[in-house]
Design an enzyme around this catalytic site. Structure first.
Site, PDB file in Angstrom:
ATOM      1  N   HIS A  20       0.890  -1.115  -0.083  1.00 25.73           N
ATOM      2  CA  HIS A  20      -0.028  -0.075   0.195  1.00 25.73           C
ATOM      3  C   HIS A  20       0.753   1.140   0.015  1.00 25.73           C
ATOM      4  CE1 HIS A  20      -3.421   2.359   2.061  1.00 25.73           C
ATOM      5  NE2 HIS A  20      -3.548   2.268   0.676  1.00 25.73           N
ATOM      6  N   ASP A  28       7.202   7.443 -20.698  1.00 21.63           N
ATOM      7  CA  ASP A  28       7.421   7.420 -22.095  1.00 21.63           C
ATOM      8  C   ASP A  28       8.718   7.054 -22.318  1.00 21.63           C
ATOM      9  OD1 ASP A  28       8.940   9.942 -21.694  1.00 21.63           O
ATOM     10  OD2 ASP A  28       7.176  11.041 -22.396  1.00 21.63           O
ATOM     11  N   HIS A 100       5.797  17.952 -14.372  1.00 23.00           N
ATOM     12  CA  HIS A 100       6.966  17.342 -14.916  1.00 23.00           C
ATOM     13  C   HIS A 100       8.051  17.479 -13.888  1.00 23.00           C
ATOM     14  CE1 HIS A 100       9.191  15.288 -18.269  1.00 23.00           C
ATOM     15  NE2 HIS A 100      10.088  16.119 -17.800  1.00 23.00           N
ATOM     16  N   TRP A 123       3.656  13.905 -22.787  1.00 21.95           N
ATOM     17  CA  TRP A 123       3.245  13.704 -21.347  1.00 21.95           C
ATOM     18  C   TRP A 123       2.763  12.462 -20.795  1.00 21.95           C
ATOM     19  CZ3 TRP A 123       1.072  17.530 -24.572  1.00 21.95           C
ATOM     20  CH2 TRP A 123       1.746  18.840 -24.411  1.00 21.95           C
ATOM     21  N   ASN A 125       3.464  10.124 -18.873  1.00 19.15           N
ATOM     22  CA  ASN A 125       4.221   9.556 -17.733  1.00 19.15           C
ATOM     23  C   ASN A 125       3.178   9.659 -16.638  1.00 19.15           C
ATOM     24  OD1 ASN A 125       6.985   9.637 -18.934  1.00 19.15           O
ATOM     25  ND2 ASN A 125       6.374  11.748 -19.109  1.00 19.15           N
TER      26      ASN A 125
END
Length: 166
Positions: A20, A28, A100, A123, A125
């Site tokens: 957990h 990417d 990012h 983007w 990710n």
């Protein structure tokens, strides 16, 4: 050979160690993976293996309570955002922002495993925060009252809720 399971031995082993709140980062092809990270590289040619394929398989392989990603996914790449919503509809997971810089400088270092795709999608990710089965841990037979977060996740699953970035 096992049927209907992850065949990649390193990936299957890494997922088996999750608990957990552990983080799985799916990236990417160009994401800067930190030195020393538990890196599982699935990208071998541009676009293959695609980040969405990885997310679909992971959706069936583990419980996720939160998916963190750059707000540009919603704001600048609506097709990727819709696919992400489709994958996590009914999972009980929530979506939240992680710029990012947060993905690269914080979450990448905290991730228990980093899975690099061959995706050249801007983007693409995603930090998946592992969870537990919200129904298995608090049963009526146990007599233990579940925490509000578990009650909310259960309800999102029952409602087949579509997650949205707040």
């Amino acid at each position: 050979m096992k049927a209907n399971c992850i065949l990649h031995p390193q990936l299957a082993a890494a997922l088996a160690t999750l608990g957990h709140t552990d983080i799985v980062l799916v990236t990417d092809a160009g994401f800067p993976i930190p030195p020393g990270a538990n890196r599982i590289d699935l990208g071998f040619y541009p676009g293959t293996v695609d980040v969405l394929e990885i997310l679909r398989v992971l959706r069936s392989a583990l419980f996720v309570e939160e998916v963190r990603f750059a707000p540009e996914v919603r704001d600048c790449h609506p097709a990727l955002y819709r696919h992400l919503q489709q994958i996590y509809t009914g999972s009980g997971a929530t979506f939240s922002c992680a710029g990012h810089d947060v993905l690269c400088q914080d979450l990448a270092y905290r991730a228990k495993v980093v899975i690099r795709s061959g995706s050249f999608d801007p983007w693409a990710n995603f930090a998946l925060v592992a969870s537990t089965d919200p129904f298995a841990w608090f049963t009526e037979a146990s007599g233990v009252k579940p925490l509000p977060a578990y009650v909310e996740r259960r309800q999102r699953i029952r409602d087949n809720a579509v997650p949205a970035l707040q």
